[in-house]
Design a protein around this motif. Structure first.
Motif, PDB file in Angstrom:
ATOM      1  N   GLY A  18     -21.453  32.064 -77.131  1.00 38.81           N
ATOM      2  CA  GLY A  18     -21.408  30.617 -77.338  1.00 38.81           C
ATOM      3  C   GLY A  18     -20.353  29.920 -76.512  1.00 38.81           C
ATOM      4  O   GLY A  18     -19.874  28.845 -76.889  1.00 38.81           O
ATOM      5  N   ALA A  19     -19.993  30.489 -75.352  1.00 41.52           N
ATOM      6  CA  ALA A  19     -18.920  29.922 -74.530  1.00 41.52           C
ATOM      7  C   ALA A  19     -19.420  28.823 -73.610  1.00 41.52           C
ATOM      8  O   ALA A  19     -18.702  27.854 -73.349  1.00 41.52           O
ATOM      9  N   TRP A  20     -20.639  28.962 -73.095  1.00 43.69           N
ATOM     10  CA  TRP A  20     -21.197  28.026 -72.119  1.00 43.69           C
ATOM     11  C   TRP A  20     -22.588  27.621 -72.580  1.00 43.69           C
ATOM     12  O   TRP A  20     -23.222  28.324 -73.382  1.00 43.69           O
ATOM     13  N   PRO A  21     -23.104  26.465 -72.072  1.00 36.54           N
ATOM     14  CA  PRO A  21     -24.441  26.033 -72.477  1.00 36.54           C
ATOM     15  C   PRO A  21     -25.484  27.118 -72.235  1.00 36.54           C
ATOM     16  O   PRO A  21     -25.416  27.818 -71.221  1.00 36.54           O
ATOM     17  N   PRO A  22     -26.434  27.291 -73.188  1.00 37.03           N
ATOM     18  CA  PRO A  22     -26.729  26.439 -74.344  1.00 37.03           C
ATOM     19  C   PRO A  22     -25.984  26.810 -75.630  1.00 37.03           C
ATOM     20  O   PRO A  22     -26.427  26.450 -76.729  1.00 37.03           O
ATOM     21  N   TYR A  23     -24.903  27.558 -75.543  1.00 40.72           N
ATOM     22  CA  TYR A  23     -23.991  27.816 -76.672  1.00 40.72           C
ATOM     23  C   TYR A  23     -24.642  28.568 -77.833  1.00 40.72           C
ATOM     24  O   TYR A  23     -24.373  28.279 -79.003  1.00 40.72           O
ATOM     25  N   LEU A  24     -25.472  29.532 -77.537  1.00 43.37           N
ATOM     26  CA  LEU A  24     -26.039  30.365 -78.599  1.00 43.37           C
ATOM     27  C   LEU A  24     -25.104  31.529 -78.902  1.00 43.37           C
ATOM     28  O   LEU A  24     -24.206  31.854 -78.124  1.00 43.37           O
ATOM     29  N   GLU A  56     -11.236  25.876 -71.282  1.00 47.48           N
ATOM     30  CA  GLU A  56     -10.930  25.612 -72.691  1.00 47.48           C
ATOM     31  C   GLU A  56      -9.476  25.220 -72.905  1.00 47.48           C
ATOM     32  O   GLU A  56      -8.959  25.346 -74.015  1.00 47.48           O
ATOM     33  N   SER A  57      -8.799  24.739 -71.882  1.00 41.47           N
ATOM     34  CA  SER A  57      -7.381  24.423 -72.004  1.00 41.47           C
ATOM     35  C   SER A  57      -7.084  23.051 -71.402  1.00 41.47           C
ATOM     36  O   SER A  57      -7.919  22.470 -70.704  1.00 41.47           O
ATOM     37  N   THR A  58      -5.888  22.553 -71.685  1.00 40.02           N
ATOM     38  CA  THR A  58      -5.412  21.333 -71.035  1.00 40.02           C
ATOM     39  C   THR A  58      -4.210  21.623 -70.136  1.00 40.02           C
ATOM     40  O   THR A  58      -3.631  20.706 -69.567  1.00 40.02           O
ATOM     41  N   ALA A  59      -3.839  22.890 -70.029  1.00 35.00           N
ATOM     42  CA  ALA A  59      -2.688  23.276 -69.211  1.00 35.00           C
ATOM     43  C   ALA A  59      -3.022  23.102 -67.727  1.00 35.00           C
ATOM     44  O   ALA A  59      -4.190  23.066 -67.334  1.00 35.00           O
ATOM     45  N   PRO A  60      -2.006  23.012 -66.880  1.00 40.56           N
ATOM     46  CA  PRO A  60      -2.253  22.797 -65.444  1.00 40.56           C
ATOM     47  C   PRO A  60      -2.935  23.992 -64.791  1.00 40.56           C
ATOM     48  O   PRO A  60      -2.814  25.135 -65.250  1.00 40.56           O
ATOM     49  N   LEU A  61      -3.601  23.689 -63.705  1.00 42.95           N
ATOM     50  CA  LEU A  61      -4.373  24.697 -62.989  1.00 42.95           C
ATOM     51  C   LEU A  61      -3.538  25.917 -62.615  1.00 42.95           C
ATOM     52  O   LEU A  61      -4.020  27.045 -62.668  1.00 42.95           O
ATOM     53  N   GLU A  85     -15.449  32.691 -54.743  1.00 44.18           N
ATOM     54  CA  GLU A  85     -15.805  32.513 -56.158  1.00 44.18           C
ATOM     55  C   GLU A  85     -16.525  31.184 -56.343  1.00 44.18           C
ATOM     56  O   GLU A  85     -16.040  30.119 -55.923  1.00 44.18           O
ATOM     57  N   ASP A  86     -17.691  31.232 -57.005  1.00 46.57           N
ATOM     58  CA  ASP A  86     -18.570  30.064 -57.049  1.00 46.57           C
ATOM     59  C   ASP A  86     -19.163  29.831 -58.433  1.00 46.57           C
ATOM     60  O   ASP A  86     -20.336  29.468 -58.563  1.00 46.57           O
ATOM     61  N   THR A  87     -18.366  30.011 -59.467  1.00 45.59           N
ATOM     62  CA  THR A  87     -18.833  29.677 -60.810  1.00 45.59           C
ATOM     63  C   THR A  87     -18.926  28.163 -60.956  1.00 45.59           C
ATOM     64  O   THR A  87     -17.982  27.440 -60.647  1.00 45.59           O
ATOM     65  N   PHE A  88     -20.069  27.697 -61.444  1.00 46.56           N
ATOM     66  CA  PHE A  88     -20.289  26.267 -61.662  1.00 46.56           C
ATOM     67  C   PHE A  88     -20.792  26.053 -63.088  1.00 46.56           C
ATOM     68  O   PHE A  88     -21.965  26.313 -63.385  1.00 46.56           O
ATOM     69  N   VAL A  89     -19.918  25.593 -63.972  1.00 47.36           N
ATOM     70  CA  VAL A  89     -20.313  25.204 -65.328  1.00 47.36           C
ATOM     71  C   VAL A  89     -19.848  23.755 -65.485  1.00 47.36           C
ATOM     72  O   VAL A  89     -18.721  23.480 -65.900  1.00 47.36           O
ATOM     73  N   PRO A 111     -15.294  17.398 -75.306  1.00 46.58           N
ATOM     74  CA  PRO A 111     -13.916  17.460 -75.804  1.00 46.58           C
ATOM     75  C   PRO A 111     -13.469  18.911 -75.941  1.00 46.58           C
ATOM     76  O   PRO A 111     -14.139  19.731 -76.575  1.00 46.58           O
ATOM     77  N   GLY A 112     -12.354  19.232 -75.301  1.00 44.89           N
ATOM     78  CA  GLY A 112     -11.832  20.591 -75.332  1.00 44.89           C
ATOM     79  C   GLY A 112     -12.441  21.520 -74.305  1.00 44.89           C
ATOM     80  O   GLY A 112     -12.096  22.699 -74.260  1.00 44.89           O
ATOM     81  N   GLN A 113     -13.335  20.988 -73.464  1.00 45.65           N
ATOM     82  CA  GLN A 113     -13.966  21.810 -72.429  1.00 45.65           C
ATOM     83  C   GLN A 113     -14.027  21.018 -71.129  1.00 45.65           C
ATOM     84  O   GLN A 113     -14.740  20.009 -71.026  1.00 45.65           O
ATOM     85  N   ARG A 114     -13.260  21.494 -70.149  1.00 44.85           N
ATOM     86  CA  ARG A 114     -13.245  20.856 -68.842  1.00 44.85           C
ATOM     87  C   ARG A 114     -14.358  21.415 -67.951  1.00 44.85           C
ATOM     88  O   ARG A 114     -14.852  22.522 -68.184  1.00 44.85           O
ATOM     89  N   ARG A 115     -14.717  20.641 -66.928  1.00 44.37           N
ATOM     90  CA  ARG A 115     -15.673  21.132 -65.939  1.00 44.37           C
ATOM     91  C   ARG A 115     -15.075  22.331 -65.217  1.00 44.37           C
ATOM     92  O   ARG A 115     -13.918  22.310 -64.802  1.00 44.37           O
ATOM     93  N   LEU A 116     -15.890  23.374 -65.060  1.00 42.82           N
ATOM     94  CA  LEU A 116     -15.460  24.573 -64.345  1.00 42.82           C
ATOM     95  C   LEU A 116     -16.290  24.659 -63.064  1.00 42.82           C
ATOM     96  O   LEU A 116     -17.402  25.188 -63.050  1.00 42.82           O
ATOM     97  N   ASP A 117     -15.737  24.126 -61.997  1.00 45.00           N
ATOM     98  CA  ASP A 117     -16.354  24.178 -60.679  1.00 45.00           C
ATOM     99  C   ASP A 117     -15.312  24.794 -59.757  1.00 45.00           C
ATOM    100  O   ASP A 117     -14.336  24.150 -59.372  1.00 45.00           O
ATOM    101  N   GLU A 118     -15.502  26.062 -59.425  1.00 43.96           N
ATOM    102  CA  GLU A 118     -14.481  26.781 -58.653  1.00 43.96           C
ATOM    103  C   GLU A 118     -14.271  26.171 -57.269  1.00 43.96           C
ATOM    104  O   GLU A 118     -13.151  26.213 -56.743  1.00 43.96           O
ATOM    105  N   TYR A 119     -15.291  25.606 -56.666  1.00 42.42           N
ATOM    106  CA  TYR A 119     -15.101  24.977 -55.358  1.00 42.42           C
ATOM    107  C   TYR A 119     -14.194  23.756 -55.471  1.00 42.42           C
ATOM    108  O   TYR A 119     -13.394  23.480 -54.574  1.00 42.42           O
TER     109      TYR A 119
END
Length: 404
Positions: free
Chosen positions: A158-164, A361-366, A21-25, A30-38
């Protein structure tokens, strides 16, 4: 659409592959963490062990993505050190690679992400830089994973950039993605004439009565229809796309620069690739089993007349449920091949457990977001720290099925 097809595609041995799995966002707000599956699965740390496990699985190929945002931290400046080591090890292990060039995200410097006016040109330049460096080893390319889902996440929801948001956002993003795919394939074919291309689509199905269903059933093919030049007069969504984008010049450019992949990849998950509508217009995921997989593979074959490949499938469930799905889905593919549907490959994806996108979109643990989908599981070592890789019985089954 096209009438070309490899006559031997269905008679060649079934190709077994796995994918990491290789999603990279990478965009953080604020309220959005980096999503780098690696990063989240510690593949950057344990990549060599992961590749060795892949080789031991019997898989002849690996769907593996390059983190564009990391290898090109500034426009035109590339940092290849980690990719160099991975590619060298793949070659040593004799594992082929289907390269995911874009898996949802762009570099941070590309303002407005996929809507940046230079996106199509920049993604092609990045692809060429990688091909010029490693094209002797990397010969199979996916210019962009799941264009329709990408446009949904980035342009409609509107979940990921450019958020349309909305249909116009979806159309705007999808058209830029299509231009990027065409430019990328054209450029790679020029610098590496022997390159081959695997277009990867999300296999989407719909059930239930709803006014939007027919539209969605046409729209699921729109990414591949665009890049293959099929969106022209008579296409059911040609007028809609023209009105939604207001960009007939770009539509004409994409049509005039159509590209044809060597293989059409179909991603299918039995528990959530099918959306059911209820009488009130609500939706829910519907379990569709092998019937849904067979239907989609036939649909893509009949529509494009190109060899098809299962480029993602798995189940987020117990090991025993994963083993059952592995056996059933491989049997389904083999039955289709016996019926002369040219299914050339089967990919279990993800090879390792993965982190659900909701993590962003969370602050809970991985650990609260771990999807148990892998042939190898990820388990935090006692006391915290590393994610240990543990082969499951499903991995043994895969090895037997693949002949590895």
């Amino acid at each position: 659409m096209t009438e070309s097809v490899d006559a031997d595609a269905g008679s060649a041995p079934l190709r077994f592959a796995v994918g990491i799995e290789d999603t990279f966002v990478p965009h953080e707000f604020p309220g959005q963490r980096r999503l780098d599956e690696y990063e989240l699965t510690q593949h950057y740390q344990f990549w060599e062990h992961d590749l060795e496990l892949v080789a031991e699985s019997g898989a002849g190929s690996l769907r593996w993505g390059v983190p564009w945002y990391r290898v090109e931290p500034e426009p035109g400046r590339f940092e290849w050190d980690w990719v160099d080591r991975v590619v060298a090890r793949l070659a040593e292990l004799g594992v082929g690679c289907i390269v995911d060039l874009v898996h949802y995200g762009t570099p941070l410097w590309l303002d407005n992400a996929f809507l940046h006016p230079d996106y199509p040109k920049r993604v092609a330049e990045y692809a060429v830089a990688l091909a010029e460096r490693h094209g002797d080893v990397l010969r199979e390319w996916t210019p962009l994973n799941e264009p329709v889902v990408n446009a949904e996440r980035c342009g409609q929801e509107g979940a990921w950039p450019p958020y349309l948001r909305g249909d116009t956002g979806f159309a705007a993003v999808l058209l830029r993605l299509a231009e990027g795919i065409c430019r990328t394939q054209e450029a790679l074919a020029e610098v590496r004439p022997g390159a081959s291309f695997v277009h990867v689509d999300a296999g989407l199905r719909y059930t239930g009565e709803h006014g939007r269903r027919e539209f969605l059933e046409h729209r699921r093919f729109l990414g591949l229809d665009l890049v293959t030049g099929a969106v022209r007069d008579g296409h059911p969504l040609a007028a809609w796309l023209s009105a939604a984008t207001g960009d007939d010049a770009r539509l004409a450019w994409v049509r005039d620069h159509a590209v044809i992949p060597d293989v059409v990849g179909v991603n299918y998950y039995p528990a959530f690739s099918t959306t059911g509508f209820d009488e009130h217009g609500g939706t829910r995921p519907v379990e569709a089993g092998t019937a849904g997989l067979a239907e989609l593979l036939r649909l893509y074959w009949e529509r494009y007349r190109l060899p098809v490949m299962v480029t993602e499938t798995s189940r987020d469930d117990t090991v025993s449920a994963r083993r059952e799905w592995l056996a059933d889905s491989v049997a389904c593919v083999r039955e289709l091949r016996a019926q002369e549907v040219p299914v050339v490959g089967y990919t279990w994806f993800p090879f390792l457990d993965m982190v659900a996108w909701r993590y962003r979109e969370s602050t809970a643990p991985l650990e609260d977001f771990m999807n148990r989908m892998g042939l190898a599981g990820l388990h935090r070592e006692p006391g915290g720290g590393s994610l240990l890789r543990r082969a499951t019985e499903a991995l043994d089954d895969f090895r037997r099925l693949s002949g590895g």
